[in-house]
Design a protein around this motif. Structure first.
Motif, PDB file in Angstrom:
ATOM      1  N   ARG A 139      39.162  44.039  50.153  1.00 14.45           N
ATOM      2  CA  ARG A 139      40.842  44.051  49.895  1.00 14.45           C
ATOM      3  C   ARG A 139      41.311  45.425  50.102  1.00 14.45           C
ATOM      4  O   ARG A 139      42.147  45.732  50.910  1.00 14.45           O
ATOM      5  N   ILE A 145      43.794  46.919  52.948  1.00 17.24           N
ATOM      6  CA  ILE A 145      44.865  47.991  52.700  1.00 17.24           C
ATOM      7  C   ILE A 145      44.832  49.137  53.439  1.00 17.24           C
ATOM      8  O   ILE A 145      45.801  49.646  54.095  1.00 17.24           O
ATOM      9  N   PHE A 169      41.359  37.002  56.429  1.00 20.77           N
ATOM     10  CA  PHE A 169      42.648  37.677  55.855  1.00 20.77           C
ATOM     11  C   PHE A 169      43.198  36.694  54.787  1.00 20.77           C
ATOM     12  O   PHE A 169      43.422  37.522  53.716  1.00 20.77           O
ATOM     13  N   PHE A 173      45.083  37.738  50.959  1.00 21.24           N
ATOM     14  CA  PHE A 173      46.649  37.735  51.086  1.00 21.24           C
ATOM     15  C   PHE A 173      47.052  36.357  51.554  1.00 21.24           C
ATOM     16  O   PHE A 173      46.571  35.936  52.366  1.00 21.24           O
ATOM     17  N   LYS A 187      51.417  38.286  55.744  1.00 23.18           N
ATOM     18  CA  LYS A 187      51.496  39.867  56.106  1.00 23.18           C
ATOM     19  C   LYS A 187      52.471  40.372  55.439  1.00 23.18           C
ATOM     20  O   LYS A 187      52.368  41.342  55.059  1.00 23.18           O
ATOM     21  N   LEU A 241      50.653  41.620  52.104  1.00 23.84           N
ATOM     22  CA  LEU A 241      50.049  42.947  52.748  1.00 23.84           C
ATOM     23  C   LEU A 241      50.857  44.149  53.030  1.00 23.84           C
ATOM     24  O   LEU A 241      50.357  45.049  52.292  1.00 23.84           O
ATOM     25  N   THR A 286      50.518  47.560  50.661  1.00 24.46           N
ATOM     26  CA  THR A 286      50.169  48.591  51.458  1.00 24.46           C
ATOM     27  C   THR A 286      51.248  49.776  51.249  1.00 24.46           C
ATOM     28  O   THR A 286      50.799  50.922  51.093  1.00 24.46           O
TER      29      THR A 286
END
Length: 190
Positions: A12, A16, A47, A51, A54, A57, A61
């Motif tokens: 993970r 990130i 993916f 998560f 998106k 994420l 991030t």
């Protein structure tokens, strides 16, 4: 054979880190999940085991990238013994090196214009992390948060403009002007 303990957390983290590098360089909209996963050395099929989507994420991030930037700026501040620590932070932030290395730089100049068009969840995370960055600047400079906001805004705006122009001398002069003005604003408000 089962994965070792902590494997999923490490994977993970790689995802990130890959997303942070990609978003810093190219923004959010133009970066696909397969591109991010490839940058992490993974296939995009994995993916969704890390998560929900998106946007999750992007939120994580942003949190990671702001923490990374604060850490980088703290290191710059710790290197300087003679000048005020905030001056070292401003000098690093508005340096040609930071301007030219978007992949490792602050995420604020790269993503601020896109964040306003994303979900409320992403904007909430971004808002909290932006406030952490302002607090860092204000605490280091020993100024109130309003002046800290102005200083950070000046730094981010200067970096955006310096990255945008195609004349290297003009870009350098923007960085120098930004440094002088940010330091001046702090000195008059301490």
């Amino acid at each position: 054979m089962p994965y070792p303990e902590g494997h999923k957390i490490k994977v993970r983290g790689r995802i990130i880190e890959s997303a942070a590098k990609a978003f810093r360089t190219n923004g959010i909209r133009d970066i696909s999940v397969p591109f991010i996963m490839k940058g992490a050395g993974l296939t995009h099929g994995g993916f969704y085991s890390h998560f929900d989507n998106k946007e999750q994420l992007v939120s994580e991030t942003c949190r990671y990238a702001i923490s990374d930037t604060i850490s980088l700026l703290q290191k710059a501040a710790e290197k300087e013994a003679g000048e005020p620590k905030i001056d070292a932070v401003i000098d690093f932030y508005l340096s040609p090196y930071h301007r030219d290395h978007t992949e490792m730089g602050c995420i604020l100049p790269a993503l601020s214009s896109e964040i306003s068009r994303l979900s409320e969840e992403v904007r909430q995370v971004f808002t909290r992390d932006l406030q952490r960055m302002i607090d860092f600047i204000a605490d280091l400079a020993e100024i109130n948060k309003s002046i800290g906001s102005a200083v950070l805004s000046m730094m981010v705006g200067t970096l955006v403009l310096a990255r945008s122009v195609n004349d290297p001398n003009f870009s350098d002069s923007l960085l120098e002007s930004g440094k002088q003005q940010a330091k001046g604003l702090i000195k008059t408000n301490q």
